[in-house]
Design a protein around this motif. Structure first.
Motif, PDB file in Angstrom:
ATOM      1  N   LEU A  95       0.649  57.463  79.212  1.00  0.00           N
ATOM      2  CA  LEU A  95       0.977  58.641  78.403  1.00  0.00           C
ATOM      3  C   LEU A  95       1.729  59.680  79.222  1.00  0.00           C
ATOM      4  CD1 LEU A  95      -2.343  58.850  76.396  1.00  0.00           C
ATOM      5  CD2 LEU A  95      -0.072  58.461  75.423  1.00  0.00           C
ATOM      6  N   GLU A  96       1.363  59.842  80.477  1.00  0.00           N
ATOM      7  CA  GLU A  96       2.088  60.772  81.350  1.00  0.00           C
ATOM      8  C   GLU A  96       3.533  60.318  81.538  1.00  0.00           C
ATOM      9  OE1 GLU A  96      -1.854  62.160  83.893  1.00  0.00           O
ATOM     10  OE2 GLU A  96      -0.556  60.587  84.677  1.00  0.00           O
ATOM     11  N   GLU A  97       3.721  59.010  81.697  1.00  0.00           N
ATOM     12  CA  GLU A  97       5.075  58.469  81.832  1.00  0.00           C
ATOM     13  C   GLU A  97       5.871  58.647  80.537  1.00  0.00           C
ATOM     14  OE1 GLU A  97       4.881  54.436  83.258  1.00  0.00           O
ATOM     15  OE2 GLU A  97       3.712  55.024  85.019  1.00  0.00           O
ATOM     16  N   PHE A  98       5.229  58.456  79.394  1.00  0.00           N
ATOM     17  CA  PHE A  98       5.905  58.689  78.109  1.00  0.00           C
ATOM     18  C   PHE A  98       6.392  60.133  78.018  1.00  0.00           C
ATOM     19  CE2 PHE A  98       3.485  55.276  75.409  1.00  0.00           C
ATOM     20  CZ  PHE A  98       4.230  54.276  75.999  1.00  0.00           C
ATOM     21  N   ALA A  99       5.507  61.073  78.363  1.00  0.00           N
ATOM     22  CA  ALA A  99       5.867  62.493  78.289  1.00  0.00           C
ATOM     23  C   ALA A  99       7.037  62.799  79.221  1.00  0.00           C
ATOM     24  CB  ALA A  99       4.661  63.371  78.630  1.00  0.00           C
ATOM     25  N   ALA A 100       7.007  62.253  80.420  1.00  0.00           N
ATOM     26  CA  ALA A 100       8.108  62.475  81.366  1.00  0.00           C
ATOM     27  C   ALA A 100       9.405  61.891  80.819  1.00  0.00           C
ATOM     28  CB  ALA A 100       7.770  61.861  82.726  1.00  0.00           C
ATOM     29  N   GLY A 101       9.328  60.715  80.227  1.00  0.00           N
ATOM     30  CA  GLY A 101      10.508  60.092  79.632  1.00  0.00           C
ATOM     31  C   GLY A 101      11.063  60.907  78.474  1.00  0.00           C
ATOM     32  N   GLN A 102      10.165  61.442  77.668  1.00  0.00           N
ATOM     33  CA  GLN A 102      10.603  62.285  76.556  1.00  0.00           C
ATOM     34  C   GLN A 102      11.310  63.533  77.090  1.00  0.00           C
ATOM     35  OE1 GLN A 102       6.663  62.446  74.790  1.00  0.00           O
ATOM     36  NE2 GLN A 102       7.414  61.390  72.963  1.00  0.00           N
ATOM     37  N   ARG A 103      10.771  64.132  78.130  1.00  0.00           N
ATOM     38  CA  ARG A 103      11.398  65.322  78.728  1.00  0.00           C
ATOM     39  C   ARG A 103      12.763  64.982  79.337  1.00  0.00           C
ATOM     40  NH1 ARG A 103       6.123  66.889  78.990  1.00  0.00           N
ATOM     41  NH2 ARG A 103       5.736  69.052  78.416  1.00  0.00           N
ATOM     42  N   GLU A 104      12.844  63.840  79.989  1.00  0.00           N
ATOM     43  CA  GLU A 104      14.124  63.404  80.554  1.00  0.00           C
ATOM     44  C   GLU A 104      15.152  63.179  79.446  1.00  0.00           C
ATOM     45  OE1 GLU A 104      13.357  59.956  82.987  1.00  0.00           O
ATOM     46  OE2 GLU A 104      11.998  61.075  84.290  1.00  0.00           O
ATOM     47  N   ALA A 105      14.714  62.632  78.337  1.00  0.00           N
ATOM     48  CA  ALA A 105      15.617  62.415  77.209  1.00  0.00           C
ATOM     49  C   ALA A 105      16.114  63.750  76.657  1.00  0.00           C
ATOM     50  CB  ALA A 105      14.919  61.609  76.111  1.00  0.00           C
ATOM     51  N   VAL A 106      15.241  64.733  76.576  1.00  0.00           N
ATOM     52  CA  VAL A 106      15.642  66.065  76.107  1.00  0.00           C
ATOM     53  C   VAL A 106      16.718  66.630  77.027  1.00  0.00           C
ATOM     54  CG1 VAL A 106      14.889  68.457  75.818  1.00  0.00           C
ATOM     55  CG2 VAL A 106      13.500  66.592  74.904  1.00  0.00           C
ATOM     56  N   THR A 107      16.498  66.526  78.328  1.00  0.00           N
ATOM     57  CA  THR A 107      17.481  67.033  79.293  1.00  0.00           C
ATOM     58  C   THR A 107      18.810  66.299  79.128  1.00  0.00           C
ATOM     59  OG1 THR A 107      15.741  67.616  80.859  1.00  0.00           O
ATOM     60  CG2 THR A 107      17.959  67.352  81.750  1.00  0.00           C
ATOM     61  N   ALA A 108      18.748  64.990  79.024  1.00  0.00           N
ATOM     62  CA  ALA A 108      19.982  64.210  78.868  1.00  0.00           C
ATOM     63  C   ALA A 108      20.708  64.570  77.580  1.00  0.00           C
ATOM     64  CB  ALA A 108      19.658  62.715  78.896  1.00  0.00           C
ATOM     65  N   LEU A 109      19.959  64.744  76.510  1.00  0.00           N
ATOM     66  CA  LEU A 109      20.586  65.067  75.221  1.00  0.00           C
ATOM     67  C   LEU A 109      21.190  66.461  75.219  1.00  0.00           C
ATOM     68  CD1 LEU A 109      17.865  63.559  72.888  1.00  0.00           C
ATOM     69  CD2 LEU A 109      20.230  62.771  73.069  1.00  0.00           C
ATOM     70  N   THR A 110      20.499  67.416  75.803  1.00  0.00           N
ATOM     71  CA  THR A 110      21.004  68.790  75.763  1.00  0.00           C
ATOM     72  C   THR A 110      22.177  68.987  76.717  1.00  0.00           C
ATOM     73  OG1 THR A 110      19.284  69.492  77.309  1.00  0.00           O
ATOM     74  CG2 THR A 110      18.856  69.826  74.972  1.00  0.00           C
ATOM     75  N   THR A 111      22.172  68.269  77.836  1.00  0.00           N
ATOM     76  CA  THR A 111      23.320  68.399  78.745  1.00  0.00           C
ATOM     77  C   THR A 111      24.512  67.604  78.245  1.00  0.00           C
ATOM     78  OG1 THR A 111      22.459  66.635  80.170  1.00  0.00           O
ATOM     79  CG2 THR A 111      21.919  68.905  80.782  1.00  0.00           C
ATOM     80  N   ALA A 112      24.281  66.561  77.482  1.00  0.00           N
ATOM     81  CA  ALA A 112      25.394  65.765  76.941  1.00  0.00           C
ATOM     82  C   ALA A 112      26.170  66.555  75.907  1.00  0.00           C
ATOM     83  CB  ALA A 112      24.857  64.470  76.326  1.00  0.00           C
ATOM     84  N   ASP A 113      25.498  67.485  75.235  1.00  0.00           N
ATOM     85  CA  ASP A 113      26.158  68.284  74.202  1.00  0.00           C
ATOM     86  C   ASP A 113      26.926  69.472  74.769  1.00  0.00           C
ATOM     87  OD1 ASP A 113      25.239  66.630  72.236  1.00  0.00           O
ATOM     88  OD2 ASP A 113      23.509  67.864  71.729  1.00  0.00           O
ATOM     89  N   GLN A 114      26.795  69.721  76.068  1.00  0.00           N
ATOM     90  CA  GLN A 114      27.492  70.858  76.675  1.00  0.00           C
ATOM     91  C   GLN A 114      28.858  70.408  77.181  1.00  0.00           C
ATOM     92  OE1 GLN A 114      24.855  72.380  79.659  1.00  0.00           O
ATOM     93  NE2 GLN A 114      23.309  73.015  78.182  1.00  0.00           N
TER      94      GLN A 114
END
Length: 107
Positions: free
Chosen positions: A85-104
């Motif tokens: 579950l900790e790894e899932f949460a970290a992966g979700q956070r990494e995805a958020v970072t990747a998605l938000t930086t990709a839109d910039q």
């Protein structure tokens, strides 16, 4: 043809927080259980299952499948679940970072 997917980064970040809360809850259960087990298992000859033949059978089982093996499996399973579950949460956070930086736009 590639299918289009949409992701709401804010919702994904919220999901990461919830996933992390569940991980912390599982880890808390594990910690509490380990602490309580120490109380019973360190009681020496006064352990609830006793030290007679039946007590040993309870601990060891027929083929090392008694309480001790079951306890170890449960603790390992809880540790694995919390870690996953900790790894899932970290992966979700990494995805958020990747998605938000990709839109910039690139500078």
């Amino acid at each position: 043809m590639a299918e289009r997917i949409e992701v709401d980064p804010d919702a994904l970040a919220g999901a990461a927080g919830l996933t992390e809360e569940v991980a912390l809850g599982v880890r808390s259960v594990l910690t509490t259980l380990e602490q309580e087990l120490v109380t019973y298992e360190s009681a020496g000859p006064d352990q609830p299952w006793g030290s007679d033949k039946m007590g040993k059978k309870f601990i060891q089982g027929d083929a090392n499948n008694g309480y001790q093996a079951s306890r170890d499996n449960l603790l390992q399973g809880l540790e694995g679940m919390a870690g996953t579950l900790e790894e899932f949460a970290a992966g979700q956070r990494e995805a958020v970072t990747a998605l938000t930086t990709a839109d910039q736009p690139a500078l």
